[in-house]
Enzyme design. Structure first.
Site, PDB file in Angstrom:
ATOM      1  N   GLU A  43     -17.229  -9.364  -9.985  1.00 43.73           N
ATOM      2  CA  GLU A  43     -16.859 -10.680  -9.435  1.00 43.73           C
ATOM      3  C   GLU A  43     -15.381 -10.693  -9.035  1.00 43.73           C
ATOM      4  O   GLU A  43     -14.525 -10.225  -9.790  1.00 43.73           O
ATOM      5  CB  GLU A  43     -17.123 -11.744 -10.509  1.00 43.73           C
ATOM      6  N   LYS A 116     -21.857 -19.293  -5.822  1.00 46.34           N
ATOM      7  CA  LYS A 116     -22.078 -19.482  -7.267  1.00 46.34           C
ATOM      8  C   LYS A 116     -22.471 -20.936  -7.569  1.00 46.34           C
ATOM      9  O   LYS A 116     -21.717 -21.868  -7.247  1.00 46.34           O
ATOM     10  CB  LYS A 116     -20.788 -19.101  -8.001  1.00 46.34           C
ATOM     11  N   CYS A 153     -22.010 -14.219 -12.294  1.00 42.86           N
ATOM     12  CA  CYS A 153     -21.426 -14.446 -13.612  1.00 42.86           C
ATOM     13  C   CYS A 153     -22.078 -15.592 -14.406  1.00 42.86           C
ATOM     14  O   CYS A 153     -23.166 -15.439 -14.908  1.00 42.86           O
ATOM     15  CB  CYS A 153     -19.918 -14.619 -13.468  1.00 42.86           C
TER      16      CYS A 153
END
Lengths: 294, 294
Positions: A43, A116, A153
């Site tokens: 990331e 995300k 993540c």
């Protein structure tokens, strides 16, 4: 296509942008030279992990899509002939930024973007200040090596995200990641956290009969504000098979390139034995759309 | 109440009903004598695992609630002063049967009933022939030792079930289970299956910051039709803490009583560090209610 060779590029991201990009490029090129057709980076791999504090100047690090990073990684995807999963701090408009993953086709074209969806915020991970929650939903990205369930993540802690990708036909779950220890936590807590991170993702592999690829940063990165002790990113990038079994796992200390050959037929075989998708009680899942069931 | 001592009674269920009940009672009494306030038994613990074939005569094994089994286990819960999680083949009406868990209060009263929501059906586990899918939903059972998220066996593969229990305030996830190996599978496959079973449930612990208690049968049970090789129930009953860490795990060979003291304050501490419930994207989860997302 019955098998797919994947490369995971675990590297520190604590240097200059140039140094970080050099580490990413070296990993991509080496992976491709060793036969990888899909390469995954950590990331926000081009920079220091800036969300350790809240500082408006950090928004200068964001860049548009297309922009300098996508131009650069597009070129290396084409050069190496690999599908490439990258991650960047996206500037969409003034005051509107995302934590995004851009996937390139082997010809350098953009195969798709994921923004995300779940944004963390806890001490030293002040992401809610920087990143607007994604508005593209949970949709796999179609590529020449398969339908990639790219998440980022914090998404990895949410079984809902993995399931939605599986229901949309994802063939792999992929998590570029930046996670590490607070150096002040004791060793037992650190080990529980690392094991929890691995376990919950292996659980997604099992629940969906999909391989999981998680690629993390590694190494200590100081708090830019010089208040906290920084974050020790714990590496441990790994690949789990369709029953959650380990296919490869990196260490916690240093740069590593993991190369794994995936059997793409395995998932259907596993789903015939354990047909979870057949038995989901969609008639009784309505309350999953509620915040809490008082 | 800051801590709770739990007993898991792993035992074979291959004998007569009398012998199986004796094993359950012995485990309950021993657990209580050692300080347990909550005791959990395996799935369908009073009988041989009959769903290895489809045979209408097996419906004679079903019994109503209340009935002989609930009378018996109610008495032992009262005698021992424990909250008791049992499992039985419920006859609700002619032609309408369930795989149900009855939870008794420490005074012997019925605290609640859960009817298995996800019903498996694969070779040697022909449960869809016998068990109507539950219609009571995913609702925790309130007891004097806490809100128990009781689910049964196949439910344990579905993150949705665990999440719905967590959203309804469950303080523990509890899975009476009957799972084992096909003796014809090779050792690698057997180990992957066992590890997948453990891992997906530890994943529920992590995703929801809840302890998980899984209690399995143990030992070989022959196919009543004498066609297949039977099922080798793999034991491995275990307790995981709120970060998925192992607190106790039984072996795979024999009867065992596991006693575990749970710290009931741990869950809230973990949720403050990893606040997944805060960040669920309920605005984007709608497709979880679909069978598939074509």
């Amino acid at each position: 296509m019955n098998s797919l060779t994947v490369a995971l590029v675990q590297h520190p991201c604590d240097g200059s942008r140039e140094k970080n990009i050099a580490a990413s490029l070296a990993g991509i090129r080496k992976g491709a030279a060793l036969g990888a057709k899909l390469v995954v980076l950590p990331e926000l791999h081009t920079g220091h992990y800036f969300p350790q504090n809240e500082e408006t100047a950090h928004f200068d690090l964001a860049e548009p899509i297309p922009g300098p990073s996508t131009e650069l990684f597009s070129a290396v995807a084409r050069e190496c002939g690999v599908v490439l999963v990258t991650s960047l701090f996206e500037r969409r408009a003034a005051g509107l930024y995302h934590n995004s993953s851009v996937v390139f086709e082997k010809d350098g074209g953009v195969a798709g973007v994921y923004r995300k969806m779940h944004i963390p915020d806890d001490p030293a991970f002040y992401e809610k200040f920087y990143f607007t929650p994604g508005d593209l939903g949970f949709n796999p990205i179609q590529t020449s090596v398969g339908r990639l369930g790219v998440l980022v993540c914090w998404d990895q802690w949410f079984p809902e995200a993995a399931r939605l990708m599986a229901l949309a036909g994802a063939e792999l779950l992929i998590y570029p990641t930046a996670i590490g220890w607070d150096p002040r936590d004791d060793v037992d807590e650190q080990e529980r956290q690392l094991d929890a991170w691995v376990t919950v993702q292996r659980g997604h592999a099992v629940a969906n009969a999909l391989p999981v690829i998680a690629v993390n940063r590694v190494g200590l990165e100081a708090d830019p504000a010089e208040i906290g002790p920084g974050i020790r990113f714990w590496g441990n990038s790994f690949v789990a098979g369709c029953q959650g079994e380990f296919l490869a796992q990196a260490g916690r200390e240093r740069e590593e390139l993991l190369l794994v050959e995936l059997d793409l037929r395995r998932g259907e075989a596993v789903r015939r034995v354990w047909p979870f998708l057949r038995d989901r009680r969609i008639d009784a899942y309505g309350d999953l759309l509620r915040r809490y069931r008082e």
